[in-house]
Design a protein around this motif. Structure first.
Motif, PDB file in Angstrom:
ATOM      1  N   CYS A  85      36.544 -52.653  64.562  1.00  0.00           N
ATOM      2  CA  CYS A  85      35.663 -53.738  64.998  1.00  0.00           C
ATOM      3  C   CYS A  85      36.475 -54.954  65.445  1.00  0.00           C
ATOM      4  O   CYS A  85      36.120 -55.622  66.422  1.00  0.00           O
ATOM      5  CB  CYS A  85      34.693 -54.132  63.879  1.00  0.00           C
ATOM      6  SG  CYS A  85      33.413 -52.916  63.543  1.00  0.00           S
ATOM      7  N   SER A  90      32.513 -55.238  67.305  1.00  0.00           N
ATOM      8  CA  SER A  90      31.554 -54.495  66.484  1.00  0.00           C
ATOM      9  C   SER A  90      30.436 -53.887  67.319  1.00  0.00           C
ATOM     10  O   SER A  90      29.873 -52.851  66.949  1.00  0.00           O
ATOM     11  CB  SER A  90      30.956 -55.421  65.408  1.00  0.00           C
ATOM     12  OG  SER A  90      30.347 -56.552  66.008  1.00  0.00           O
ATOM     13  N   THR A  94      29.530 -49.979  67.153  1.00  0.00           N
ATOM     14  CA  THR A  94      28.167 -49.595  66.739  1.00  0.00           C
ATOM     15  C   THR A  94      27.587 -48.548  67.684  1.00  0.00           C
ATOM     16  O   THR A  94      27.039 -47.519  67.252  1.00  0.00           O
ATOM     17  CB  THR A  94      27.248 -50.829  66.712  1.00  0.00           C
ATOM     18  OG1 THR A  94      27.718 -51.755  65.735  1.00  0.00           O
ATOM     19  CG2 THR A  94      25.819 -50.430  66.367  1.00  0.00           C
ATOM     20  N   ALA A 134      29.969 -51.108  61.175  1.00  0.00           N
ATOM     21  CA  ALA A 134      29.940 -51.760  62.491  1.00  0.00           C
ATOM     22  C   ALA A 134      28.671 -52.574  62.689  1.00  0.00           C
ATOM     23  O   ALA A 134      28.716 -53.735  63.117  1.00  0.00           O
ATOM     24  CB  ALA A 134      30.073 -50.708  63.585  1.00  0.00           C
ATOM     25  N   SER A 137      28.621 -55.630  60.491  1.00  0.00           N
ATOM     26  CA  SER A 137      29.513 -56.656  61.031  1.00  0.00           C
ATOM     27  C   SER A 137      28.845 -57.392  62.189  1.00  0.00           C
ATOM     28  O   SER A 137      28.903 -58.621  62.280  1.00  0.00           O
ATOM     29  CB  SER A 137      30.821 -56.017  61.509  1.00  0.00           C
ATOM     30  OG  SER A 137      31.519 -55.416  60.450  1.00  0.00           O
ATOM     31  N   PRO A 349      34.751 -58.502  59.772  1.00  0.00           N
ATOM     32  CA  PRO A 349      34.516 -57.061  59.641  1.00  0.00           C
ATOM     33  C   PRO A 349      35.230 -56.427  58.455  1.00  0.00           C
ATOM     34  O   PRO A 349      34.718 -55.490  57.846  1.00  0.00           O
ATOM     35  CB  PRO A 349      35.041 -56.492  60.971  1.00  0.00           C
ATOM     36  CG  PRO A 349      34.955 -57.628  61.928  1.00  0.00           C
ATOM     37  CD  PRO A 349      35.236 -58.859  61.125  1.00  0.00           C
TER      38      PRO A 349
END
Length: 409
Positions: A85, A90, A94, A134, A137, A349
Motif C-alpha cells: 500500500c 491502497s 484494494t 488495503a 488503509s 498502512p
C-alpha cells in the motif's frame, strides 16, 4: 489551524468544495461496496464448506488442516500488504486483491482432494488478508479527509454483505452445486469490482495535511518506538474483539444446545442474534463516535460486551443467554473499527496491517482456546474469557486515550 479550516471548507462547499465533496462521496460509496463484497464472498464460501468437504472426501481432521490454508495465507499477506500500500497506493491494492479474491473463491469447488483444497485456500486466504488491510488503509485515509468518524459504516457494510452472502448461500445450497454457486460468486465479484474499481483507481487516497510538527530526527514514514507500541496496543484491542467473534461463531450454538438444552432452531439463532446486533451497532457507530468520541465509545463498548457475555455464558435460561449474546454484539460492534482506525491514523498502512493481523489472530485463537478451556473446566466457564477480554479491551482503550489522535477523533 488555518490550513485545517481551509481543508474543511473545501470538503464541505468552499472554493472547489462541490467537486471535492462529490469525489469523497464517490470514494466512500466505492469503498463501502468493497467492504460489502468482502463479506459477501467470504460468507458465500463458508456456507458451502460442508459440500466441498464431501466432494473432496476429506475427514474432519483433513478439513481442519485444509482450512488452516485460509489462516496461513491471510496472516502472511497481511504482514506484507502494508508495504504494498505504501509503494503502490491502497486504492490500487484494494482493486487488485478484490480481483484475486473473486477469482480464488471459485477454486475450492474445483478440487477433488484435501491437499488440493488446502493449496487453493492458501490463495484465497492471501487475497482475503490482502483486501482487508488495503481497504481498511483506504478507509483510514478517507475518514481523515472527511473529518467524520465513519469507519464503523464500512464494517457495517462488511457485516451486511456477510449476512446476504450467507442467506443466499443457504437458499441455494439444496438446489445448486458448489461449483455453480462459487462460480456465480466469481462473476458477481468481478462485476462489482469492475463497477467500483475505476472510482478508486481514478482518485488517489486523500492526503490531509499534517497538523503536528514532526520530530527533526524522525525518518519520513518511520513511526517512533512509542508509536509502534501504541499501535500494538490497538492491535491487541482488535484481537480481544475478534476473539469474541470467533468464539461465538463456533461455540455459541453449542452452548445453547448442550448446556441450556435449546431447540436446534433456537440454538442456531444464537449467532444470528449476535451478528444482527453487531451490524446494528456498526450502523449507528458514526453517530456514537461523533457524540461521545473514540475513547468513550471503545470503553463503553468493552464494558457492555463484558456484561453481555457474562450473562450469555452463565445465564440459567435460553432467552437470558440470547439476550446476553445480543448485548455482546452491540458492545463489540465498534471496538474493532475504532482500533483499526486509531492504528492507521498513527502509523498508516503499516498500522492497519499490524492491527488487522493481530485481530485476525484473535479470531483464529478464540475457537481452539474455548475448546481447550471447555475440556478442562466447562463451556460456560470457557465463554467467560470473552467477557474478560472485552473488559481488558476497555481498560487498554482508556489507557491509550491520549495516544495520538486522528483528524476524526
Amino acid at each position: 489551524m488555518p490550513l485545517l479550516n481551509k481543508v474543511r471548507t473545501a470538503a464541505s462547499g468552499g472554493f472547489g468544495g462541490d467537486t471535492a465533496a462529490r469525489s469523497l462521496s464517490r470514494l466512500r460509496l466505492a469503498l463501502t461496496l468493497f467492504f460489502a463484497l468482502d463479506g459477501f464472498l467470504f460468507a458465500g464460501w463458508v456456507v458451502r464448506i460442508p459440500a466441498v468437504k464431501q466432494q473432496t472426501g476429506a475427514t474432519a481432521g483433513d478439513l481442519g488442516l485444509a482450512l488452516l490454508g485460509v489462516s496461513a495465507g491471510a496472516v502472511v499477506t497481511m504482514t506484507l500488504t502494508g508495504r504494498l500500500c505504501r509503494r503502490h497506493g491502497s486504492h490500487a491494492v484494494t482493486v487488485a486483491t478484490a480481483v484475486l479474491l473473486s477469482l480464488s473463491v471459485a477454486l475450492p469447488a474445483l478440487t477433488r482432494s484435501p491437499l488440493a483444497l488446502g493449496l487453493v485456500l492458501l490463495v484465497f486466504g492471501a487475497a482475503y488478508g490482502g483486501i482487508n488491510v488495503a481497504m481498511n488503509s483506504a478507509a483510514v485515509d478517507l475518514v481523515a479527509a472527511l473529518r467524520r468518524p465513519v469507519m464503523p459504516s464500512f464494517h457495517a457494510a462488511f457485516s451486511l454483505g456477510g449476512m446476504v452472502g450467507a442467506g443466499i448461500g443457504g437458499l441455494l445450497a439444496g438446489s445448486l452445486s458448489p461449483t455453480a454457486h462459487l462460480l456465480g460468486l466469481t462473476v458477481t465479484g468481478l462485476a462489482l469490482t469492475a463497477a467500483a474499481g475505476p472510482v478508486l483507481l481514478r482518485h488517489p487516497s486523500p492526503a490531509p495535511p499534517r497538523t503536528l510538527p514532526s520530530r527533526p530526527d524522525a525518518r519520513p514514514g518511520a513511526p517512533s518506538p512509542a508509536t509502534r507500541r501504541t499501535v500494538l496496543v490497538f492491535g491487541v484491542i482488535a484481537l480481544c474483539t475478534a476473539y469474541g467473534e470467533g468464539a461465538l461463531a463456533d461455540w455459541g450454538a453449542l452452548h445453547l444446545a448442550q448446556d441450556l438444552h435449546a431447540h436446534p432452531g433456537v440454538a442456531a439463532a444464537g449467532y444470528s442474534v449476535f451478528a444482527l446486533t453487531m451490524t446494528a451497532g456498526r450502523l449507528s457507530g458514526t453517530l456514537l463516535l461523533e457524540r461521545f468520541g473514540q475513547t468513550r465509545t471503545l470503553v463503553a463498548g468493552g464494558i457492555t460486551a463484558s456484561a453481555g457475555m457474562f450473562l450469555g455464558a452463565l445465564a440459567p435460561t435460553v432467552w437470558a443467554a440470547l439476550l446476553g449474546f445480543a448485548v455482546t454484539g452491540l458492545g463489540l460492534a465498534n471496538i474493532f473499527p475504532v482500533a483499526v482506525a486509531r492504528a492507521g491514523a498513527l502509523a498508516g498502512p503499516g498500522g492497519v496491517a499490524t492491527a488487522s493481523t493481530l485481530g485476525y489472530g484473535g479470531m483464529l485463537l478464540g475457537p481452539p482456546s474455548i475448546g481447550f478451556l471447555a475440556e478442562w473446566f466447562s463451556l460456560p466457564v470457557a465463554l467467560t474469557t470473552v467477557a474478560a477480554l472485552a473488559a481488558g479491551a476497555a481498560v487498554m482503550g482508556y489507557g491509550a486515550r491520549n495516544a495520538g489522535s486522528s483528524p476524526a477523533a
